[in-house]
Every structure is written in structure tokens, then in C-alpha cells.
Design a protein around this motif. Structure first.
Motif, mmCIF file in Angstrom:
data_model
loop_
_atom_site.group_PDB
_atom_site.id
_atom_site.type_symbol
_atom_site.label_atom_id
_atom_site.label_comp_id
_atom_site.label_asym_id
_atom_site.label_seq_id
_atom_site.Cartn_x
_atom_site.Cartn_y
_atom_site.Cartn_z
ATOM 1 N N PHE A 304 0.829 -1.199 0.000
ATOM 2 C CA PHE A 304 0.000 0.000 0.000
ATOM 3 C C PHE A 304 0.869 1.256 0.000
ATOM 4 N N ARG A 305 2.015 1.193 0.678
ATOM 5 C CA ARG A 305 2.917 2.352 0.641
ATOM 6 C C ARG A 305 3.436 2.600 -0.762
ATOM 7 N N ASP A 306 3.614 1.519 -1.530
ATOM 8 C CA ASP A 306 4.192 1.665 -2.864
ATOM 9 C C ASP A 306 3.285 2.431 -3.821
ATOM 10 N N VAL A 307 1.962 2.408 -3.591
ATOM 11 C CA VAL A 307 1.052 3.066 -4.522
ATOM 12 C C VAL A 307 0.753 4.511 -4.125
ATOM 13 N N LEU A 308 1.286 4.973 -3.005
ATOM 14 C CA LEU A 308 1.053 6.352 -2.599
ATOM 15 C C LEU A 308 1.699 7.315 -3.585
#
Length: 788
Positions: A304-308
Motif C-alpha cells: 500500500f505504501r508503494d502506490v502512494l
């Protein structure tokens, strides 16, 4: 025996009621009517052997008795007689009612309300009779009702208030006719328009009054005050403006912004208002640390952090947070994580004016969508509305997805109003989504005129329907003519082809032109079906097939040179090609409300049948931003194209000929390769196989009142058209081919923009800094379009 009149109320002015009877008169009547009757019996009850109905014409006696609720032989009290009287009046059928006991006989005498013969309006000028007729509820050949007439008068007055005529008054009047009929006339005093003379702001530091006035829907009275209606004082519009200001500041990081009050003062001349917004801006905040957290074991936080896409230092905006939540929710669905809720936890840091945002993934309640109910659509099919939902019956309930669907429904433009709400279903674990819409016209017919310096005066007839047959399809056709061109176009778009997020389009066109001269004429017909679909959040891909017929004629009858004549000798030609266009647009969906980028790249491949084989490539890039507290708009754009034939030859109808909308400072075809011969009196612009143009411009206020709609600009353009095939150059024979090689032209100029009632108007005054000898200059250009 005397009459007993019970419950008679004083008459209402203008409604035709009879005079009332005082309480003392009623008491005397009771005493005389029942002299000799024991007091106890008088106070308790009465019995009548018969009930007589008098005065009724349209209404049956049985209906009157049912309203009265009194039957023959029934024992009633004085209070029950009064209740019967009140019920008869409350029925709205009778102008007057009298109840008279006559021994064992009860007489009910009524006077029915008249029937409306016709409805008329007097004194109206700004709103015509047809529009007023849709507002009133009273109808001809129906029973007149004072209550309905007063409500209609109030509704008419409210319609005038919405036009800024706060002093409007409406009075219903009756004209008596025979057979108990009346003419209902609404006498209207329209009053004058209460204009907004001045809009001011108190407390604003970051943005000027001029910039904030551009945010508001309400405008100041200007030169065209007799036509423009957004300068009238309407309370509902001012209330909407408050929200617009709130959203404007919030999207720019002013999280503490608030409006402390809105003052409206009437001018001394009693003809306008001075509107003042009192604001407190607060400090501007930026994003601090951005992170994702979760206590759920099945959640991979790193994914989820990667898509921020949010980064620290960016100006804070609630819409950016909403975009991130939507992005994270989509990832959760892709990973099969149902009922996961994303809660943004915001930590305020007043010292460095930042807001840390942690997106917390938590377990939400297990609630499903039971069904989606749609009401109010009389023309639009249910499926057109339903396909705006990413959620279907039985799916997990996501409030954010429902809100986004509501916005998409409103954005269709089919509905005057669209309300989407969720309520509890048959069980607490289910919800029902109610969609209530009010439709509005979606079609238009236009008759217009146009003028441009490149094609002269013209006339236009057009028809467009944005919701064809209620299917959400777009249909349009038009005829445009000018001094040098005639154009006939047809367009059809199905936005949900085969029920998918794929738009199917069909375009047909037939054009003839003489390029504003008599040297040669051209004919072109185009057939182009296409499919367009999203490939990412901001990117779309369009696929198309194009069949194109082209012809050059009358070159030998004019002064055309050898190149144009040789191309006419090729005769009528059909080109068949397939192509694509990939676009990426952040102008409306990007994270920065003041900046945006548009990128487009497309190619057409000829040779799928037809007479030629070629590759035609087009590129366009546009970047825009605002600076100096959003007072100045900076814009840079770049366009280029290339045409390469491997079978057949390009003709003047295929090659690139630039107009003043692509390269300012020059006439249509004014730059690029030319066939020239002084002896043969030939000077033909024949276009080039390549072009490239870069444009830089700035738009800024002129310091004039905003209501004039005037702003200024400066621009700098640099570009060139070049390149011809060997066979095209050889066709010139003894004539010269000029400017076949790339040679950059440079132009500077100033612009005047006017947001007029006729539409956007732009005047360009340009001066080439560098040009070639035989280039055709155009130092002034005007673009104007009017619909009436």
C-alpha cells in the motif's frame, strides 16, 4: 324557529366569503331556537328526522353528507354540529357553509367554489406566459381554491426573486362569469433588478479581491448588465458562493479558513447591493509525513505504501487525501480485502505548518448493497444511471464508491438535480441505495454566425443531443459555410459500448474548400469509426479506422503551379488507414489544482486497402500553471507532425499547412515549402511533410473591473514547416521550390481576451521577428463565434 349558525369564521379579503356572525348572535339564536326546551337537553344532544342539502350544483348531496358525517335519526351535540361545519369548510369545495336546525329537520346550505374558466397573467414582461403556466398549480376547468391561488402567487414571486427582482409582487384576482365560473388573473408587479454593484472582501491577504471574485458564481454588474444575469442579487447563489470560497481555500492548504459573515448593503439609490465577504484565511499548511499503517494481519502494508503518490512538501488539499483513499481502496479490492476501511489520521504540526497523514487500514462493518433503486427518470434508461456505479447488488458497501457514483451521475449533464442516498435495508447488514433524479433538456439546435481572419464570415446550423433516446448516446450534425469552405459533419458516440467502459464513435465529414483563392478547389470525405477506453487513472487510448476520399480540381482553370496541377492529374484518391492516439491528462485530475499537463501521441498507418501506404505521426504536449497568487497563467505547448509515404505520393491535401491557431503571425499556409515563379506568376503554398511549433504565452489581468471580462496576454511562437518528396519537388519543373529545408520562424505578440456574451473572444496582434521573404504575414487575428 330561528337559524343556528355554527363555527362561521370571518371572511378572507378577496376570497368571497360571507360576513361572519358574532358569538353573541349565535347565543341569541340558540336561545330563540330552543325556548322551552330543558337546559340539560339543549346542552347535550339533538336529533333530526331529515337532513336537507341546498345550494349545491356540481357536488352530490351524498358527498356533502359524507363530509358532514351526520345521518338521519342520528343524535348529535352542538360540538358535533360545529365539527361537521369545520369538515365541510376544510374540504376546500365550498365558499360558504350554513347549518340551520329547523325542528326535527336539519338544513345544510352551501355555496360551491366557482370553476376556473381561464387563467391569465398581467404585468409580466421578463417571464412569458408559457413559463408562468408551468409554475402555477391552478388549472382551467378545475375548482378554484384560494389556498392554491395564494401558493401560486408566492411561487411566481419566487421565480422573480431568482432573477434578482426582490420587489416583485403578485396578487390573484377573480373576474366573475356566468354559471358560477371565474377568470383567475395573476396581477404581477415585476419591480427592478437588484444588481450587485460591488463585491468586496475583508481579511484576505494571500489572494486579491480580483482572484477571489473569479471563484464566485455571483458577478458584479458590468457593461452587459441587461443580458448577463449573474450580477443579480440572489440569496441562494450567495450561499453557494460561500461554499465555493471554502472549497477554494481548502484546496490550497488553508485548513483554518472560515467566513465570519457576508454583508449585503442596499445602495443609496435603491438600485443595487454592495456585497462584502468577511474572511479569516489562517495559515497555509503543507503535507508532512505520509504513511500507511494497519493492525490487520492479512494486510501487506508495504504494497500500500508503494502506490502512494502524495509526497511531503506538497500544499495540503482534502481532495488529494480523497484521491489517495480511493487509490488504496482500489488496491484493497484487487487484493481481495473486502470490508477494509481506510481512515486518514491527520496530525497537525503548527510549528512547521505541516499536516502528517497516516492512512490507517481497519476492519469495517460487514454491510452489503441490497439493491439500487432509481426514480425520477422519465427519459433516461435505468441502465445509463446504473452503469455509473462500480458497485452492484450484493457487493460490499463502500460509502466512498457511492459518493463517486453520485458525482459521475451529476457530471453526465442529463439531470437538473441528482440525489444519491443510502438507507438501511431489510436487515442491519444491508443497505438500499436510492437514486432520485430530475431530468433536464439535453438537446440543442443552433443557428449561428462566425468570423475568423483565416476563413472570413460564415453561417452555421447545428443539432446536438447529449442523451439520445435516453440511452446516454451523443448525436450531432452540423453545416458550416464560409467564404472559402463548406463543411458537413455527423458524429455519434456510444459511451458504454457492449456495456463496457469503452466509447464507440462514428464520424462522417464532407468538406469542400478553395483555400480562399481561385487557383484550385478541393473535396474531402471522411468515414471514421473509433473505440476509446481508459488504460490508467489519467490515460486513455483511442483506436480508429479512417477511410478518406480526396480530390483536387480546377487547378488548370486558375493560376496554380506545376506541383498542384500534377497532383490534380493523379485524380480522385482513397486512403485507408488504422490508427491510435494515446493521451495523458492531469489538467482536471492532477494533485495540483493550479497546474496540469496534457500529452498526446498518435499515428495513422495507411495501406489497409486504399491507394497509398503511409505513416502519419502527431505529437502534442501542453503544460500550464498559475503564479503570483494565481493572478498570472503561464502556458507552454509543443506540436509536431511527420508524414512518410512508402507507396504513392503526398499531395497538398495531405501535407501540413499551418493556420493561425497553430502558428500565430502568419496566414493559413503562410510558411513552409512554396512553388514560386515570378515569370509564370506562381506563388503556391504546397505544405510540408514535417512541422514543429513551440508556443509560450502568459495571460494576466489588465487592472480593469472583472465584470468587463477583459484580460491581456503576451506570446512567443517559434516553428517551421518543411520537407517534400523528391517526386513532388521534381514536379515543379522550371519553377522554384522555396523553403524545403527547415527554417525556424519567430513571432512575438500581445493578446486581448474578452469573455463576452457571444463567447470567448481573442484578438492577437503579432509581429514576426524572423521570417522568409515570401512568407505571408498576418499581423492581426480574430476568433469570434456566436449562437443566437
Amino acid at each position: 324557529m330561528g337559524k343556528l349558525l355554527t363555527g362561521v369564521t370571518p371572511p378572507r379579503k378577496g376570497c368571497g366569503y360571507r360576513a361572519g356572525v358574532s358569538a353573541a348572535a349565535v347565543s341569541i339564536a340558540l336561545t330563540m331556537a330552543f325556548a322551552g326546551v330543558p337546559d340539560r337537553a339543549l346542552a347535550q344532544s339533538y336529533a333530526f328526522d331529515s337532513v336537507a342539502i341546498e345550494g349545491n350544483q356540481r357536488i352530490e348531496a351524498g358527498t356533502i353528507l359524507s363530509y358532514a358525517g351526520i345521518a338521519r335519526g342520528q343524535t348529535v351535540s352542538a360540538a358535533e354540529l360545529n365539527d361537521a361545519y369545520q369538515r365541510l369548510l376544510a374540504s376546500g369545495l365550498f365558499e360558504t357553509v350554513e347549518i340551520t336546525p329547523q325542528g326535527s329537520r336539519l338544513v345544510i346550505e352551501v355555496r360551491e367554489y366557482p370553476t376556473i374558466n381561464r387563467i391569465a397573467f398581467e404585468g409580466n414582461d421578463r417571464i412569458d406566459d408559457e413559463e408562468l403556466a408551468t409554475i402555477v398549480r391552478a388549472q382551467s376547468r378545475r375548482v378554484y381554491s384560494p389556498r392554491v391561488a395564494e401558493q401560486d402567487a408566492q411561487a411566481i414571486a419566487e421565480a422573480y426573486v431568482q432573477q434578482g427582482r426582490l420587489a416583485a409582487r403578485v396578487q390573484p384576482k377573480l373576474i366573475r362569469r356566468s354559471d358560477n365560473r371565474v377568470d383567475l388573473v395573476y396581477e404581477i408587479f415585476e419591480g427592478g433588478v437588484s444588481e450587485i454593484e460591488r463585491i468586496g472582501f475583508v481579511g484576505n491577504q494571500a489572494f486579491s479581491d480580483r482572484r477571489l471574485r473569479r471563484v464566485l458564481q455571483t458577478k458584479q454588474a458590468g457593461l452587459l448588465r441587461a443580458i448577463i444575469r449573474s450580477d443579480t442579487f440572489i440569496e441562494d447563489r450567495v450561499a453557494f458562493d460561500r461554499q465555493l470560497l471554502q472549497d477554494f481555500y481548502a484546496s490550497r492548504g488553508y485548513v483554518d479558513f472560515r467566513i465570519t459573515g457576508v454583508n449585503s448593503e442596499f445602495a443609496n439609490e435603491q438600485d443595487g447591493y454592495f456585497l462584502t465577504f468577511n474572511v479569516e484565511e489562517g495559515q497555509q499548511f503543507s503535507f508532512g509525513q505520509i504513511d500507511v499503517a494497519s493492525d490487520l494481519a492479512e494486510v501487506d502494508v508495504e504494497s500500500f505504501r508503494d502506490v502512494l503518490s502524495l509526497r511531503s512538501g506538497r500544499t495540503y488539499s482534502p481532495s488529494d487525501v480523497e484521491d489517495e483513499i480511493a487509490r488504496l481502496e482500489r488496491l484493497a479490492v484487487q487484493q481481495g480485502l473486502n470490508f477494509v476501511r481506510i481512515d486518514p489520521q491527520i496530525t497537525r504540526n503548527d510549528r512547521d505548518l505541516t499536516l502528517d497523514v497516516t492512512f490507517q487500514l481497519t476492519r469495517g462493518p460487514r454491510i452489503f448493497v441490497e439493491r439500487i433503486d432509481i426514480e425520477g427518470n422519465t427519459t433516461t434508461l435505468d441502465r445509463v444511471i446504473r452503469r455509473q456505479f462500480d458497485t452492484a447488488e450484493g457487493d460490499p458497501f463502500n460509502p466512498r464508491a457511492i459518493r463517486e457514483a453520485a458525482e459521475r451521475i451529476r457530471a453526465l449533464g442529463y439531470f437538473e438535480n441528482a440525489e444519491v442516498e443510502a438507507r438501511e435495508g431489510t436487515t442491519p447488514q444491508q443497505v438500499i441505495v436510492d437514486v432520485n433524479v430530475t431530468e433536464q433538456p439535453t438537446g440543442s439546435i443552433g443557428f449561428g454566425g462566425s468570423y475568423s481572419t483565416s476563413s472570413g464570415f460564415g453561417a452555421a446550423i447545428s443539432f446536438a443531443e447529449q442523451n439520445f433516446l435516453g440511452r446516454g448516446q451523443r448525436l450531432s450534425f452540423g453545416i458550416n459555410t464560409s467564404d472559402s469552405t463548406q463543411s458537413y459533419t455527423f458524429s455519434f458516440v456510444e459511451p458504454a459500448f457492449l456495456g463496457r467502459d469503452v466509447a464507440f464513435g462514428l464520424n462522417l465529414a464532407y468538406n469542400t474548400t478553395d483555400y480562399s483563392n481561385t487557383q484550385y478547389d478541393t473535396t474531402e470525405g471522411v468515414f471514421r469509426p473509433s473505440l476509446t477506453f481508459p488504460v490508467s487513472e489519467r490515460a486513455r487510448l483511442g483506436l480508429r479506422y479512417t477511410a478518406r476520399l480526396s480530390d483536387i480540381s480546377d487547378a488548370y482553370d486558375g493560376d496554380a503551379g506545376n506541383v498542384i496541377r500534377s497532383e490534380e492529374d493523379l485524380g480522385e484518391r482513397i486512403d485507408s488507414s488504422v490508427g491510435y492516439t494515446l493521451s495523458y491528462d492531469t489538467r482536471r485530475t492532477g494533485l495540483d489544482p493550479n497546474s496540469g499537463v496534457l500529452l498526446e501521441f498518435g499515428q495513422d498507418f495507411g495501406g489497409v486497402g486504399g491507394d497509398t501506404t503511409f505513416i502519419k505521426t502527431n505529437l502534442r504536449a501542453v503544460a500550464q500553471t498559475t503564479v503570483w497568487n494565481e493572478e498570472v497563467t503561464l502556458r507552454a505547448s509543443f506540436e509536431a507532425g511527420a508524414l512518410n509515404y512508402s507507396s504513392g505520393e503526398s499531395r497538398v491535401t495531405d501535407r501540413f499547412l499551418l493556420n493561425d491557431s497553430t502558428m500565430r503571425g502568419f496566414a493559413y499556409g503562410g510558411i513552409g515549402p512554396r512553388e514560386y515563379s515570378d515569370a509564370a506568376d506562381v506563388d503556391d503554398s504546397i505544405g510540408g511533410d514535417y512541422f514543429a511549433v513551440a508556443r509560450f504565452e502568459a495571460e494576466f489581468p489588465l487592472g480593469l473591473p472583472e465584470e468587463y471580462g477583459l484580460s491581456g496576454g503576451v506570446f512567443y511562437d517559434v516553428g517551421s514547416v518543411w520537407g517534400l518528396s523528391d517526386s513532388t519537388a521534381a514536379a515543379a519543373g522550371s519553377n522554384s521550390i522555396l523553403y524545403e529545408e527547415a527554417s525556424a520562424r519567430h513571432v512575438i505578440g500581445v493578446s486581448v481576451f474578452w469573455d463576452s456574451i457571444l463567447g470567448p473572444l481573442r484578438l492577437n496582434f503579432s509581429q514576426p521577428l524572423k521570417k522568409e521573404k515570401y512568407d505571408e504575414e498576418q499581423n492581426f487575428s480574430l476568433s469570434l463565434s456566436s449562437q443566437f
